[in-house]
Write an enzyme that holds these catalytic residues in place. Structure first.
Site, short mmCIF file in Angstrom:
data_model
loop_
_atom_site.label_atom_id
_atom_site.label_comp_id
_atom_site.label_asym_id
_atom_site.label_seq_id
_atom_site.Cartn_x
_atom_site.Cartn_y
_atom_site.Cartn_z
N THR A 218 -25.17 -41.24 -108.45
CA THR A 218 -24.39 -40.48 -107.46
C THR A 218 -23.22 -39.75 -108.12
O THR A 218 -22.74 -40.17 -109.17
CB THR A 218 -23.87 -41.49 -106.42
OG1 THR A 218 -24.98 -41.97 -105.70
CG2 THR A 218 -22.85 -40.91 -105.48
N ARG A 246 -33.25 -44.43 -94.57
CA ARG A 246 -32.11 -45.22 -95.05
C ARG A 246 -30.92 -44.32 -95.40
O ARG A 246 -31.06 -43.28 -96.03
CB ARG A 246 -32.56 -46.01 -96.28
CG ARG A 246 -31.46 -46.86 -96.93
CD ARG A 246 -30.78 -46.16 -98.09
NE ARG A 246 -29.88 -47.04 -98.81
CZ ARG A 246 -29.03 -46.64 -99.75
NH1 ARG A 246 -28.99 -45.38 -100.09
NH2 ARG A 246 -28.24 -47.49 -100.35
N GLY A 248 -27.10 -44.50 -97.21
CA GLY A 248 -26.26 -45.36 -98.05
C GLY A 248 -24.79 -45.27 -97.69
O GLY A 248 -24.42 -44.86 -96.58
N ASP A 249 -23.95 -45.65 -98.63
CA ASP A 249 -22.50 -45.67 -98.38
C ASP A 249 -21.85 -44.29 -98.57
O ASP A 249 -20.77 -44.04 -98.04
CB ASP A 249 -21.81 -46.65 -99.35
CG ASP A 249 -22.05 -46.26 -100.81
OD1 ASP A 249 -23.22 -45.98 -101.17
OD2 ASP A 249 -21.08 -46.22 -101.58
N1 ASP Z 1 -24.23 -45.38 -103.48
C1 ASP Z 1 -25.48 -44.69 -103.48
C2 ASP Z 1 -26.33 -45.20 -102.35
O1 ASP Z 1 -26.42 -46.39 -102.16
C3 ASP Z 1 -26.24 -44.84 -104.75
C4 ASP Z 1 -25.47 -44.50 -105.98
O2 ASP Z 1 -24.25 -44.63 -106.03
O3 ASP Z 1 -26.12 -44.07 -106.94
O4 ASP Z 1 -26.95 -44.40 -101.70
#
Ligand code: ASP
Length: 351
Positions: A218, A246, A248-249
């Protein structure tokens, strides 16, 4: 009379020096993901490609700040460049879902009046960070998802691309490797129990590509502008092999992204499910504000202690109102770069 004139000249010098000092007190920090990134597994040429991409992105953001732009535009400039690079798991280099698609999330937040915009699960937007910004600016909402977000994007004349734009061989092979592993371990036939097991699903670059078998790709940026405002943004393709829409954060304000001029700005990268439950970005800023501790300490408390106890992996970048730049990660490495208030450039990958 001469004394009076000398005094005036002195005052003018002091005032102008302060103005210049104020103007100089801008800073920016970026990340391109965290994980088991170790030197031995990376070729010199790949390492230098990453270093160059990080340098270009942080400089693009810094240029905005130096020419009087605000922290929001600096964050967007840095993230846009990283989204356009195939190296990172955001925009062009996004990972594939279980169904072989790319579904991207992004968010942005401004610390002066706590405005935020966020987008989840888009597949045709070239630069999701720019859509997140428009959502903040031009809609009454904070988060828009999927088709609705794309409808809003069309209305805003945001750049669309054919989904094939997001195809990269490296990410495709990562998905194939995971699908094969799932099939071999007999999990494919029992999707429900497999999916319930958090550790059986793989994150962004967990599938490995010869030089790195466990990292998160990310991207994010946090900046402090000459007006004293902090902005933070994050953009991602999420996790390889993710299913069922899904999210994510990264698009969750308070988890993957947070900014408050009173405490700090944070952008996170790591296993999203943990970052959501630990409310990482906001927790760090809350610790700074309520406990009166330094940003580095607040970040370390959350990343090195709280998250480690939960077995959540990843890291954050941050900036406080004084322009102190911090990195904190509990993985072996994190792609990162900063230009601090003295104008010093730092680019690093390993611990
Ligand atoms: N935080 C991101 C997610 O869970 C993944 C990442 O940081 O690469 O979607």
């Amino acid at each position: 009379m001469i004394m009076a004139k000398l005094c005036i000249v002195l005052i003018l010098i002091i005032v102008s020096t302060n103005v210049m000092a104020d103007k100089r007190s801008v800073a920016i920090v970026i990340h391109g993901g965290a994980g088991t990134i170790v030197k031995e597994k990376m070729t010199a040429s790949i390492e230098s490609e990453y270093r160059q991409a990080l340098t270009d992105a942080v400089k693009a953001g810094y240029k905005v700040l130096q020419t009087g732009g605000d922290s929001t535009q600096a964050v967007i400039a840095a993230i846009t460049l990283m989204e356009d690079s195939p190296l990172f798991n955001a925009g062009k280099g996004s990972v594939f879902t279980h169904d072989g698609k790319n579904e991207m999330d992004a968010s942005i937040m401004e610390g002066n009046h706590l405005e935020a915009g966020s987008v989840a699960g888009v597949s045709r937007i070239k630069n999701p960070i720019q859509l997140a910004y428009r959502i903040m600016q031009n809609s009454p909402h904070v988060i828009l998802a999927g088709k609705g977000a794309e409808r809003f994007a069309a209305q805003e004349n945001i750049e669309f691309v054919d989904p094939a734009y997001f195809y990269t061989e490296r990410r495709w092979q990562q998905l194939q490797k995971l699908l094969l592993e799932d099939a071999q371990s007999g999990k494919a036939g029992d999707q429900k129990s497999n999916y319930k097991n958090r550790h059986s699903t793989r994150l962004s670059e967990d599938a490995g590509d010869g030089f790195d078998d466990h990292k998160f790709g990310t991207v994010g940026a946090v900046a402090l502008d000459q007006y004293g405002h902090i902005a933070a943004g994050t953009s991602t393709g999420g996790m390889t092999n993710k299913r069922f829409g899904r999210v994510g954060d990264s698009p969750i304000i308070g988890a993957g992204t947070y900014a408050d001029d009173e405490s700090c700005g944070i952008s996170a990268t790591g296993h999203g499910e943990y970052f959501i439950r630990a409310v990482v970005a906001h927790d760090i800023c809350a610790r700074v504000r309520y406990k009166g501790i330094s940003l580095q300490r607040g970040a370390d408390e959350v990343i090195m202690d709280k998250l480690v106890k939960m077995r959540g992996e990843g890291g954050v970048i941050g900036i406080d109102p004084q322009g102190n730049v911090v990195f904190s990660f509990n993985t072996k490495g994190m792609y990162r770069a900063a230009i601090d208030v003295t104008g010093t450039l730092t680019v690093a990958i390993f611990k």
